[in-house]
Design a protein around this motif. Sequence first.
Motif, PDB file in Angstrom:
ATOM      1  N   THR A 104     -12.416  -8.700   9.605  1.00  0.00           N
ATOM      2  CA  THR A 104     -12.411  -7.354   9.991  1.00  0.00           C
ATOM      3  C   THR A 104     -10.912  -6.893   9.620  1.00  0.00           C
ATOM      4  O   THR A 104     -10.672  -5.888   8.749  1.00  0.00           O
ATOM      5  N   PRO A 105      -9.795  -7.409   9.683  1.00  0.00           N
ATOM      6  CA  PRO A 105      -8.561  -6.974   9.228  1.00  0.00           C
ATOM      7  C   PRO A 105      -8.432  -6.753   7.686  1.00  0.00           C
ATOM      8  O   PRO A 105      -7.948  -5.742   7.240  1.00  0.00           O
ATOM      9  N   ILE A 107     -11.260  -6.142   5.918  1.00  0.00           N
ATOM     10  CA  ILE A 107     -11.990  -4.864   5.367  1.00  0.00           C
ATOM     11  C   ILE A 107     -11.292  -3.684   5.704  1.00  0.00           C
ATOM     12  O   ILE A 107     -11.436  -2.862   4.920  1.00  0.00           O
ATOM     13  N   GLN A 108     -10.617  -3.473   6.771  1.00  0.00           N
ATOM     14  CA  GLN A 108      -9.928  -2.299   7.147  1.00  0.00           C
ATOM     15  C   GLN A 108      -8.668  -2.310   6.142  1.00  0.00           C
ATOM     16  O   GLN A 108      -8.530  -0.992   5.958  1.00  0.00           O
ATOM     17  N   LYS A 109      -7.996  -3.203   5.808  1.00  0.00           N
ATOM     18  CA  LYS A 109      -6.990  -3.101   4.782  1.00  0.00           C
ATOM     19  C   LYS A 109      -7.529  -2.584   3.563  1.00  0.00           C
ATOM     20  O   LYS A 109      -7.192  -1.546   2.831  1.00  0.00           O
ATOM     21  N   TYR A 110      -8.827  -3.054   3.028  1.00  0.00           N
ATOM     22  CA  TYR A 110      -9.605  -2.635   1.808  1.00  0.00           C
ATOM     23  C   TYR A 110      -9.713  -1.112   1.944  1.00  0.00           C
ATOM     24  O   TYR A 110      -9.655  -0.232   1.164  1.00  0.00           O
ATOM     25  N   GLU A 111     -10.222  -0.707   3.238  1.00  0.00           N
ATOM     26  CA  GLU A 111     -10.649   0.662   3.172  1.00  0.00           C
ATOM     27  C   GLU A 111      -9.259   1.462   3.400  1.00  0.00           C
ATOM     28  O   GLU A 111      -9.703   2.646   2.955  1.00  0.00           O
ATOM     29  N   GLU A 112      -8.215   1.127   3.903  1.00  0.00           N
ATOM     30  CA  GLU A 112      -6.965   1.880   3.853  1.00  0.00           C
ATOM     31  C   GLU A 112      -6.910   2.297   2.443  1.00  0.00           C
ATOM     32  O   GLU A 112      -6.235   3.383   1.905  1.00  0.00           O
ATOM     33  N   GLU A 115      -8.889   4.712   0.591  1.00  0.00           N
ATOM     34  CA  GLU A 115      -8.641   6.155   0.977  1.00  0.00           C
ATOM     35  C   GLU A 115      -7.126   6.370   0.521  1.00  0.00           C
ATOM     36  O   GLU A 115      -7.167   7.518  -0.033  1.00  0.00           O
TER      37      GLU A 115
END
Length: 129
Positions: A104-105, A107-112, A115
């Motif tokens: 999860t962390p 994936i979140q960093k990739y999405e950030e 963006e």
Amino acid sequence: MKTSYCPKTSLNDSIRVYAIILFLLCFNLAISAQVKSAEQDSLNIPVILIDGVEVQNLDSIDIVNFKDDVIDIKVIKDRKITELFAPRLGGVMCITTKSKKYLTPIIQKYEENVEAAKKKRKPNTIYIR
């Protein structure tokens, strides 16, 4: 004419010298063999992947909650797979969990990052990588 003095050594003295040299060579070989076996043992550790994320050891995992969270555990000891993780030749342990706690962390960093890259783009501009 100059003559040099060469002391005569007995047969026992030369045998003693050769025995000492042989002992030292054997001792050196024994030490180097122990060092190589210790290196090989340290490389015979498995690669632990939890949800595709490499974990250094299982000590950092909360075992109490982890037992209920695990879906599947696979141990792969194939030569082609271990070549990818060389020099660690202990195989690969793949653990799949329900919560995806380790993934999860990432994936979140990739999405950030995606963006942030979208915000930096200028309209009507072509980007070539």
